[in-house]
Design a protein around this motif. Sequence first.
Motif, short mmCIF file in Angstrom:
data_model
loop_
_atom_site.label_atom_id
_atom_site.label_comp_id
_atom_site.label_asym_id
_atom_site.label_seq_id
_atom_site.Cartn_x
_atom_site.Cartn_y
_atom_site.Cartn_z
N GLU A 1 0.79 -1.13 0.03
CA GLU A 1 0.09 -0.15 -0.09
C GLU A 1 1.07 1.15 -0.06
N ALA A 2 1.90 1.12 0.89
CA ALA A 2 2.77 2.33 0.85
C ALA A 2 3.29 2.70 -0.67
N GLU A 3 3.74 1.64 -1.24
CA GLU A 3 4.24 1.69 -2.57
C GLU A 3 3.36 2.36 -3.67
N GLU A 4 1.91 1.93 -3.30
CA GLU A 4 0.70 2.42 -4.40
C GLU A 4 0.43 3.73 -4.01
N GLY B 1 -0.82 10.83 10.27
CA GLY B 1 -1.80 10.20 9.51
C GLY B 1 -1.46 8.70 9.46
N ILE B 2 0.00 8.23 9.07
CA ILE B 2 0.29 7.21 8.77
C ILE B 2 0.30 6.33 10.20
N TYR B 3 0.52 7.00 11.16
CA TYR B 3 0.57 6.27 12.55
C TYR B 3 -0.65 5.88 12.82
N ARG B 4 -1.73 6.74 12.58
CA ARG B 4 -3.14 6.52 12.84
C ARG B 4 -3.87 5.33 12.15
N LYS B 5 -3.21 5.34 10.69
CA LYS B 5 -3.67 4.16 9.80
C LYS B 5 -2.73 2.79 10.38
N GLN B 6 -1.50 3.08 10.96
CA GLN B 6 -0.99 1.73 11.36
C GLN B 6 -1.62 1.25 12.80
N LEU B 7 -2.08 2.18 13.48
CA LEU B 7 -2.85 1.87 14.49
C LEU B 7 -4.31 1.25 14.53
N PHE B 8 -4.93 1.30 13.27
CA PHE B 8 -5.88 0.73 12.86
C PHE B 8 -5.48 -0.69 12.35
N SER B 9 -4.55 -0.68 11.48
CA SER B 9 -4.08 -1.86 10.39
C SER B 9 -3.47 -2.93 11.42
N PHE B 10 -2.64 -2.46 12.44
CA PHE B 10 -2.27 -3.71 13.54
C PHE B 10 -2.98 -3.70 14.86
N GLY B 11 -3.40 -2.55 15.11
CA GLY B 11 -4.27 -2.50 16.45
C GLY B 11 -5.30 -3.43 16.46
N LEU C 1 8.29 -1.52 12.12
CA LEU C 1 9.05 -1.52 10.70
C LEU C 1 8.20 -1.20 9.82
N THR C 2 6.86 -1.10 9.77
CA THR C 2 6.02 -0.46 8.72
C THR C 2 5.99 1.01 8.76
N SER C 3 5.92 1.53 9.89
CA SER C 3 6.09 2.99 10.10
C SER C 3 7.42 3.49 9.69
N SER C 4 8.62 2.72 9.84
CA SER C 4 9.73 3.15 9.45
C SER C 4 9.94 2.98 7.89
N TYR C 5 9.50 2.11 7.30
CA TYR C 5 9.31 1.92 5.82
C TYR C 5 8.43 3.20 5.08
N LYS D 1 10.67 6.34 5.31
CA LYS D 1 11.36 6.37 4.35
C LYS D 1 10.90 6.59 3.19
N ILE D 2 9.86 6.27 2.76
CA ILE D 2 9.09 6.77 1.37
C ILE D 2 8.91 8.08 1.46
N ILE D 3 8.22 8.54 2.66
CA ILE D 3 8.06 10.15 2.55
C ILE D 3 9.28 10.93 2.70
N LYS D 4 10.20 10.42 2.97
CA LYS D 4 11.62 11.34 2.95
C LYS D 4 12.19 11.16 1.57
N GLY D 5 11.78 10.07 0.86
CA GLY D 5 12.25 9.85 -0.56
C GLY D 5 11.32 10.84 -1.51
N ILE D 6 10.36 11.46 -1.06
CA ILE D 6 9.38 12.33 -1.87
C ILE D 6 10.11 13.60 -1.90
N LEU D 7 10.62 14.02 -0.70
CA LEU D 7 11.25 15.45 -0.63
C LEU D 7 12.16 15.72 -1.54
#
Length: 193
Positions: free
Chosen positions: A100-103, A124-134, A180-184, A187-193
């Motif tokens: 999903e991150a790649e998409e 926003g990603i942390y909230r998404k991860q909280l739902f996805s893994f929580g 691990l997912t959040s760090s990925y 990395k994607i968001i830093k690559g966008i800058l």
Amino acid sequence: MKKDPSIQKSTLWKTYTGYNIPKENQLKEAITLYKKATNDGTFKIGKKDGVTSLLQVSPKKEMYQQSLENMGLLIFITGFLGSAFLLATGSILYFKQMTEAEEEIESYRTLRKIGFSPDEMMRGIYRKQLFSFGLPLLLGLCHSYFAVKSGWNFFGTELVVPLLTTMGIYILLYSIFAILTSSYYRKIIKGIL
């Protein structure tokens, strides 16, 4: 060695007789004599329809040791299968989130152009991860609670330590996958800058 009538039980086919042996050295000697007299604790009951029935009788300590070994094996098998299932579900969630991150890279580029900062996107990603893994974590914790609770009835004792251990392992593994997912994503968001 004296016969204890309180231990004697009778069923439709068999009668059990128990003996109290107070001294340890007499107990060892009695076990040795018993095994010698009964072919290592096994003796023939008889033949019926071509099938020979055998009865295995063991002293209390041997039965206790054997039940400990059986329970240890059962706990190992269930623990191994549970761990394999937990790792498999966590890995599936992890790889699904990576896909999903790649998409969503183009969506993050658009958000960045609109003016969102990387920290705002990460919230926003942390909230998404909280739902996805929580949510799976919450369901897994409920499942482990009720599974161990039913084990309390099955084994006849409260198993608080296995319950806390199971829940701790669930929380630890799902937290690792979420980190691990959040760090990925970072990395994607830093690559966008």
